[in-house]
Design a protein around this motif. Structure first.
Motif: not given
Length: 420
Positions: A256, A258, A263-264, A266, A311, A355, A400, A402
């Motif tokens: 990740s 993003s 996203t953060r 997730q 992230s 991500a 994905k 972000g």
């Protein structure tokens, strides 16, 4: 090939491919401009570029190269796909690329419609909303590469290009295809070449898509493609064959890069689940204090689904960019993620969840993936993908954007990529 698509990043391109696949087209996503012809079974080709944040002249050159390849495949209609949050600074790239493609095709009535209602992106009175917020109040004003400080798409385009900009308002869109067609014709007669079209629902996008039948060029988010397959179907041009996508066994690793709020969230869900995770900081990446192979070895040694992430919150990103420069920070992190991806794939990983649009582009390029088969949808805008790296075994991926996906996206993607 019937429909030729040019995407300005990899996650957005897979989002578009997913939309077309769900509407019954046989779709292949290509990483960069191919050097050979596509298979004759491909009905829609999506050429995924990494052009969203590069200088406008370079984005134009790459997009025109993609256009020429798609024309050579026999395409009769072309779509320039960009993010549903219109990620683009005042200096480019959406307006300049759209204008260049319009000139190359001699196209008029070029629709501009980034709406994606399924993800909360709608356009009303020429303004782009994210759920109930104007774009410039949605968090996108803090985007590290393409901060969006104005929700008026007409005004934003006017900063990017001298091509005249028009508008088809919701009062026309809600009356359906005939009214949209009439409004586009009227805007064209008034001299507008790029025409922003309002859309609040999927039904609006279907009506707009029907009105675009026969027009050589359209631009927008993936939602603008919803109505296009039906146009080809009415002409008896689609095969009706489904996808043959299959999941892949083995280990899953999440990467990740993003910094979006989704996203953060997730990443926070992953942390709360107690699953292994390792953070990459901009300071360490820029200073070259991190070794991609060592991080990959750590990830491969974990028994559960490990997450390697960079992230940070918007303030931390801003500090890093002020210290080192935006381009330097982005390049260092992307190169590191590409190296990690190469190492884990060489180590036999079966599934990758990635991500972030720029991170996804770096991973796809780093793995030398030339084409991706489109699989089932994981979340709106994020399909499962399958490819085979040169000399490797099949690899299932989720790329994905972000802002996409719910809190449990990483786990949901892993299950679908495995074929559950």
């Amino acid at each position: 090939m019937l429909l030729g698509c040019i995407g300005d990043d990899f996650t957005g391109s897979s989002d578009l491919a997913n939309t077309l696949s769900k509407q019954g087209m046989r779709v292949t996503q290509f990483s960069g401009v191919p050097t050979t012809n596509a298979d004759s079974s491909v009905e829609a080709g999506v050429v995924a570029l990494k052009s969203r944040s590069i200088p406008a002249k370079d984005a134009i050159a790459q997009s025109l190269q993609a256009l020429e390849w798609l024309k050579a495949q026999g395409c009769t209609q072309f779509l320039f796909k960009y993010c549903s949050t219109f990620d683009s600074t005042a200096e480019g790239n959406i307006g300049p690329v759209a204008a260049a493609l319009a000139e190359a095709l001699g196209a008029r009535k070029v629709v501009v419609c980034p709406a994606f209602p399924g993800a909360g992106r709608t356009i009303y009175q020429g303004h782009l909303f994210v759920h109930d917020r104007l774009l410039n109040e949605s968090g996108m004003e803090h985007h590290p590469l393409n901060p969006m400080t104005d929700a008026d798409i007409r005004r934003w385009l006017a900063l990017q290009t001298d091509m005249a900009v028009g508008h088809v308002g919701f009062s026309a869109v809600r009356r359906g295809t005939a009214a949209i067609t009439e409004a586009l014709t009227r805007a064209d007669a008034e001299g507008a070449r790029l025409i922003v079209v309002d859309a609040l629902s999927d039904d609006d996008l279907m009506a707009i898509g029907t009105a675009l039948d026969g027009l050589p060029l359209l631009t927008g988010g993936s939602g603008i493609a919803m109505g296009l397959p039906a146009n080809f179907r009415r002409q008896g041009l689609l095969s009706g064959e489904g996808s043959s996508w299959q999941g892949v066994d083995g280990k899953c690793i999440v990467l990740s890069g993003s910094c979006s709020s989704a996203t953060r969230g997730q990443v926070a869900t992953h942390r709360a689940s107690g699953l292994p995770m390792r953070e990459i900081t901009a300071d360490d990446a820029v200073a070259n204090r991190l070794d991609a192979q060592e991080i990959a070895d750590w990830a491969m040694a974990q028994t559960d689904r490990p997450l390697v992430f960079s992230s940070a919150d918007p303030e931390s990103v801003r500090v890093a960019q002020d210290t080192y420069g935006r381009e330097r920070v982005a390049a260092a992190i992307e190169q590191l993620f590409a190296g990690i991806a190469r190492a884990v794939v060489a180590g036999g990983v079966g599934r990758l969840v990635v991500a972030g649009g720029e991170t996804s582009g770096a991973v796809v390029e780093g793995l030398s993936l030339t084409s991706l088969e489109i699989g089932p949808e994981i979340a709106p805008g994020a399909p499962a993908l399958r490819s085979t790296p040169p000399g490797g075994r099949p690899l299932a991926l989720a790329l994905k954007s972000g802002n996409f996906g719910g809190p449990n996206f990483f786990a949901e993607a892993d299950a679908i990529l495995r074929g559950i």
